[in-house]
Motif scaffolding. Structure first.
Motif, PDB file in Angstrom:
ATOM      1  N   GLU A 158     -22.691  91.806   6.352  1.00 14.18           N
ATOM      2  CA  GLU A 158     -23.713  92.177   5.378  1.00 14.18           C
ATOM      3  C   GLU A 158     -23.108  92.591   4.035  1.00 14.18           C
ATOM      4  OE1 GLU A 158     -26.163  95.161   7.050  1.00 14.18           O
ATOM      5  OE2 GLU A 158     -27.002  93.873   8.638  1.00 14.18           O
ATOM      6  N   ASP A 159     -21.918  93.189   4.085  1.00  9.46           N
ATOM      7  CA  ASP A 159     -21.297  93.651   2.838  1.00  9.46           C
ATOM      8  C   ASP A 159     -20.393  92.599   2.193  1.00  9.46           C
ATOM      9  OD1 ASP A 159     -19.409  93.665   4.774  1.00  9.46           O
ATOM     10  OD2 ASP A 159     -18.540  95.636   4.265  1.00  9.46           O
ATOM     11  N   TRP A 160     -20.526  91.337   2.673  1.00 10.09           N
ATOM     12  CA  TRP A 160     -19.687  90.266   2.115  1.00 10.09           C
ATOM     13  C   TRP A 160     -20.196  89.889   0.731  1.00 10.09           C
ATOM     14  CZ3 TRP A 160     -15.340  88.056   4.305  1.00 10.09           C
ATOM     15  CH2 TRP A 160     -14.792  86.961   3.640  1.00 10.09           C
ATOM     16  N   ASP A 161     -19.311  89.862  -0.255  1.00 10.74           N
ATOM     17  CA  ASP A 161     -19.665  89.490  -1.621  1.00 10.74           C
ATOM     18  C   ASP A 161     -18.931  88.207  -1.959  1.00 10.74           C
ATOM     19  OD1 ASP A 161     -19.792  89.203  -4.439  1.00 10.74           O
ATOM     20  OD2 ASP A 161     -20.206  91.350  -4.644  1.00 10.74           O
ATOM     21  N   ASP A 162     -19.661  87.085  -2.074  1.00 14.41           N
ATOM     22  CA  ASP A 162     -19.026  85.783  -2.338  1.00 14.41           C
ATOM     23  C   ASP A 162     -18.225  85.781  -3.625  1.00 14.41           C
ATOM     24  OD1 ASP A 162     -20.031  84.803  -0.010  1.00 14.41           O
ATOM     25  OD2 ASP A 162     -21.718  83.720  -0.926  1.00 14.41           O
ATOM     26  N   GLU A 163     -18.717  86.525  -4.645  1.00 11.98           N
ATOM     27  CA  GLU A 163     -17.999  86.523  -5.917  1.00 11.98           C
ATOM     28  C   GLU A 163     -16.670  87.260  -5.813  1.00 11.98           C
ATOM     29  OE1 GLU A 163     -20.420  88.039  -8.974  1.00 11.98           O
ATOM     30  OE2 GLU A 163     -21.906  86.432  -8.887  1.00 11.98           O
ATOM     31  N   ILE A 164     -16.653  88.289  -4.969  1.00 11.73           N
ATOM     32  CA  ILE A 164     -15.420  89.078  -4.821  1.00 11.73           C
ATOM     33  C   ILE A 164     -14.565  88.557  -3.662  1.00 11.73           C
ATOM     34  CG2 ILE A 164     -14.499  91.371  -4.301  1.00 11.73           C
ATOM     35  CD1 ILE A 164     -16.985  92.556  -5.597  1.00 11.73           C
ATOM     36  N   ASP A 165     -15.219  88.290  -2.546  1.00  6.53           N
ATOM     37  CA  ASP A 165     -14.487  87.924  -1.314  1.00  6.53           C
ATOM     38  C   ASP A 165     -14.301  86.426  -1.146  1.00  6.53           C
ATOM     39  OD1 ASP A 165     -14.405  90.636  -0.609  1.00  6.53           O
ATOM     40  OD2 ASP A 165     -16.407  90.512   0.302  1.00  6.53           O
ATOM     41  N   GLY A 166     -14.993  85.632  -1.960  1.00  7.67           N
ATOM     42  CA  GLY A 166     -14.903  84.195  -1.800  1.00  7.67           C
ATOM     43  C   GLY A 166     -15.968  83.685  -0.847  1.00  7.67           C
ATOM     44  N   THR A 167     -16.016  82.369  -0.713  1.00  7.44           N
ATOM     45  CA  THR A 167     -17.014  81.770   0.174  1.00  7.44           C
ATOM     46  C   THR A 167     -16.695  82.144   1.615  1.00  7.44           C
ATOM     47  OG1 THR A 167     -17.300  79.928  -1.355  1.00  7.44           O
ATOM     48  CG2 THR A 167     -18.099  79.627   0.911  1.00  7.44           C
ATOM     49  N   TRP A 168     -17.667  82.657   2.308  1.00 10.80           N
ATOM     50  CA  TRP A 168     -17.446  83.072   3.705  1.00 10.80           C
ATOM     51  C   TRP A 168     -17.422  81.856   4.618  1.00 10.80           C
ATOM     52  CZ3 TRP A 168     -20.318  82.684   8.277  1.00 10.80           C
ATOM     53  CH2 TRP A 168     -19.808  83.440   9.358  1.00 10.80           C
ATOM     54  N   GLU A 169     -16.441  81.851   5.519  1.00  7.94           N
ATOM     55  CA  GLU A 169     -16.355  80.784   6.521  1.00  7.94           C
ATOM     56  C   GLU A 169     -16.210  81.425   7.888  1.00  7.94           C
ATOM     57  OE1 GLU A 169     -13.123  78.252   5.590  1.00  7.94           O
ATOM     58  OE2 GLU A 169     -14.042  77.416   3.768  1.00  7.94           O
ATOM     59  N   PRO A 170     -16.946  80.922   8.859  1.00  8.09           N
ATOM     60  CA  PRO A 170     -16.854  81.504  10.205  1.00  8.09           C
ATOM     61  C   PRO A 170     -15.464  81.242  10.807  1.00  8.09           C
ATOM     62  CG  PRO A 170     -18.108  79.467  10.274  1.00  8.09           C
ATOM     63  CD  PRO A 170     -17.877  79.779   8.816  1.00  8.09           C
ATOM     64  N   PRO A 171     -14.987  82.162  11.622  1.00  6.05           N
ATOM     65  CA  PRO A 171     -13.685  81.935  12.282  1.00  6.05           C
ATOM     66  C   PRO A 171     -13.743  80.755  13.246  1.00  6.05           C
ATOM     67  CG  PRO A 171     -14.793  83.846  13.218  1.00  6.05           C
ATOM     68  CD  PRO A 171     -15.610  83.430  12.032  1.00  6.05           C
ATOM     69  N   MET A 172     -12.573  80.130  13.446  1.00  8.85           N
ATOM     70  CA  MET A 172     -12.492  78.963  14.330  1.00  8.85           C
ATOM     71  C   MET A 172     -12.101  79.404  15.742  1.00  8.85           C
ATOM     72  SD  MET A 172     -13.270  76.597  12.182  1.00  8.85           S
ATOM     73  CE  MET A 172     -12.784  75.004  12.892  1.00  8.85           C
ATOM     74  N   ILE A 173     -12.668  78.691  16.721  1.00 16.61           N
ATOM     75  CA  ILE A 173     -12.337  78.942  18.126  1.00 16.61           C
ATOM     76  C   ILE A 173     -11.991  77.617  18.785  1.00 16.61           C
ATOM     77  CG2 ILE A 173     -13.824  80.984  18.290  1.00 16.61           C
ATOM     78  CD1 ILE A 173     -15.896  79.195  19.692  1.00 16.61           C
ATOM     79  N   ASP A 174     -11.373  77.688  19.976  1.00 18.05           N
ATOM     80  CA  ASP A 174     -11.073  76.454  20.714  1.00 18.05           C
ATOM     81  C   ASP A 174     -12.358  75.715  21.034  1.00 18.05           C
ATOM     82  OD1 ASP A 174      -8.401  77.059  20.662  1.00 18.05           O
ATOM     83  OD2 ASP A 174      -8.370  77.950  22.671  1.00 18.05           O
ATOM     84  N   ASN A 175     -12.329  74.426  20.839  1.00 18.73           N
ATOM     85  CA  ASN A 175     -13.505  73.581  21.105  1.00 18.73           C
ATOM     86  C   ASN A 175     -13.565  73.245  22.587  1.00 18.73           C
ATOM     87  OD1 ASN A 175     -15.572  71.748  21.143  1.00 18.73           O
ATOM     88  ND2 ASN A 175     -14.720  70.402  19.561  1.00 18.73           N
ATOM     89  N   PRO A 176     -14.584  73.683  23.293  1.00 19.85           N
ATOM     90  CA  PRO A 176     -14.675  73.382  24.731  1.00 19.85           C
ATOM     91  C   PRO A 176     -14.842  71.888  25.022  1.00 19.85           C
ATOM     92  CG  PRO A 176     -16.708  74.396  23.938  1.00 19.85           C
ATOM     93  CD  PRO A 176     -15.728  74.501  22.830  1.00 19.85           C
ATOM     94  N   ASP A 177     -15.245  71.118  24.025  1.00 21.35           N
ATOM     95  CA  ASP A 177     -15.427  69.676  24.227  1.00 21.35           C
ATOM     96  C   ASP A 177     -14.174  68.867  23.895  1.00 21.35           C
ATOM     97  OD1 ASP A 177     -18.088  70.034  24.991  1.00 21.35           O
ATOM     98  OD2 ASP A 177     -18.771  70.003  22.892  1.00 21.35           O
ATOM     99  N   TYR A 178     -13.122  69.575  23.427  1.00 20.73           N
ATOM    100  CA  TYR A 178     -11.885  68.864  23.059  1.00 20.73           C
ATOM    101  C   TYR A 178     -11.167  68.357  24.309  1.00 20.73           C
ATOM    102  CZ  TYR A 178      -7.168  68.113  21.215  1.00 20.73           C
ATOM    103  OH  TYR A 178      -5.952  67.569  20.887  1.00 20.73           O
ATOM    104  N   LYS A 179     -10.785  67.098  24.326  1.00 12.35           N
ATOM    105  CA  LYS A 179     -10.172  66.471  25.502  1.00 12.35           C
ATOM    106  C   LYS A 179      -8.697  66.142  25.306  1.00 12.35           C
ATOM    107  CE  LYS A 179     -14.552  64.311  26.833  1.00 12.35           C
ATOM    108  NZ  LYS A 179     -15.229  63.012  27.132  1.00 12.35           N
TER     109      LYS A 179
END
Length: 404
Positions: free
Chosen positions: A250-271
């Motif tokens: 909620e306190d993320w400021d795009d102008e100060i913190d940059g564009t927010w991107e969700p963290p990456m996790i292992d893809n369960p569909d990756y073979k």
């Protein structure tokens, strides 16, 4: 006893009767000092002492010379009547006992030319043969077999493991006039072969044909991808994907913190990376073997085994931790004689020696167990006393000192 057994016995007796011992030493008493010469080439060479060690099979028979000073070079030698092994078998044999749990040091002998300067003996003194165990750390635990040929010291190309326990062991080198050899430990063969093949005495007899090349169409891939298999259309998936449960703070400021991107996790569909099934390659021709030809530089030497002026045997070695015992030295021309000598000496005392060693180990084990229990009991008592003192402090009135 049948006729065949009688014949074998007669042959053995004949071989022993007509064998010749060029040198024997059992170190039975201090008279060995009259036969062996201590090198004085260096002022700080280590000293040998007469000892049967901490454990033994026979207090008299197991006397030998023991290295007695740590981190020292040793130089001790004895001479014998000069001889040549031309047309004969040469056998060099002795026992070694590393009762000090050796970490780094030699346990070998050297056989020198007659006339070698014994008083001035050093590691640079030319020798004919060096044979015996050498241990240094975990990586070096081998039996040296080194021959001098045309001024060069040639090491065996095979790796012969030596014994690294604390018991006495019998080492035997057999050098035959047909240019073959055998190494035994405790009267059992551990290595053998041809001198020409196991040392670089001469240029190799056969070499790869320099004109031969692997054909360009030679197929040496034993397996290939199955051409009938194809990658499924839905196979390719990214290895990592955005965490669907992650939310922008909620306190993320795009102008100060940059564009927010969700963290990456292992893809369960990756073979993983798709690979086709492997099948036998119908065009496989096997591993290509480079053709060999006679080496034009090869020169046959029928006398690789030959030493014409043998005359001195010695211990020229380095030890970090002293305590090694050498004994039962023999130079002879009969394998049968060497076997009998080994059985008469080492063979008769090895089992009683191990029995004494096992008994000493058991006493030491019990002592260590008693010391451990005593230490644990003392620690438990101390902890109990500390706990009692702590309880006493807790029940003491907080105004006790003021009341006094």
């Amino acid at each position: 006893m049948n006729r065949a057994s009688c014949l074998l016995l007669l042959v053995a007796l004949f071989a022993t009767a007509y064998s010749k011992d060029y040198f024997t030493e059992k170190f039975e008493d201090k008279s060995y000092e009259d036969r062996w010469v201590q090198s004085t080439a260096k002022p700080d060479l280590g000293a040998f002492k007469l000892s049967h060690g901490k454990f033994y099979g026979d207090a008299k028979k197991d006397l030998g010379i023991q290295t007695s000073e740590d981190a020292r070079f040793y130089g001790l030698s004895a001479k014998f009547d000069e001889f040549s092994n031309e047309g004969k078998t040469l056998v060099i044999q002795f026992t070694v006992k590393h009762e000090q749990k050796i970490d780094c040091g030699g346990g070998y002998v050297k056989v020198y030319p007659a006339g070698t300067d014994q008083v001035g003996l050093t590691g640079d003194s030319p020798y004919h043969i060096m044979f015996g165990p050498d241990i240094c750390g975990y990586s070096t635990k081998k039996v040296h077999v080194i021959f001098t040929y045309k001024g060069k010291n040639l090491l065996i190309k095979k790796d012969i493991k030596c014994k690294d326990d604390e018991l006495t062991h019998l080492y035997t080198l057999i050098l035959n006039s047909d240019n073959t050899y055998e190494v035994r430990i405790d009267n059992e063969k551990v290595e053998s072969g041809k001198l020409e093949e196991d040392w670089d005495f001469t240029a190799p007899k056969r070499i790869p044909d320099p004109e031969a090349k692997k054909p360009s169409d030679w197929v040496d891939d034993e397996k290939i991808d199955d051409p009938t298999e194809t990658k499924p259309g839905d196979w390719d998936k990214p290895e990592h994907t955005a965490d669907p449960e992650a939310k922008k703070p909620e306190d993320w400021d795009d102008e100060i913190d940059g564009t927010w991107e969700p963290p990456m996790i292992d893809n369960p569909d990756y073979k993983g990376v798709w690979k086709a099934r492997q099948i036998d390659n119908p065009a496989y021709k096997g591993a290509w073997v480079h053709p060999e030809i006679d080496n034009p530089e090869y020169i046959e030497d029928a006398n690789l085994y030959l030493f014409k002026d043998l005359g001195v045997i010695g211990f020229d070695l380095w030890q970090v931790k002293s305590g090694t015992i050498f004994d039962n030295v023999l130079i002879t021309d009969s394998v049968q004689r060497a076997e009998e000598f080994g059985n008469e000496t080492w063979g008769k005392t090895k089992d009683p020696e191990k029995k004494m060693k096992d008994e000493q180990d058991e006493v030491e084990r019990k002592k260590e167990e008693e010391d451990r229990k005593k230490s644990e009991a003392e620690q438990a008592t101390k902890k109990s006393d500390d706990d009692d003192e702590s309880d006493a402090d807790d029940t003491k009135s907080p105004h006790a000192d003021d009341e006094l």
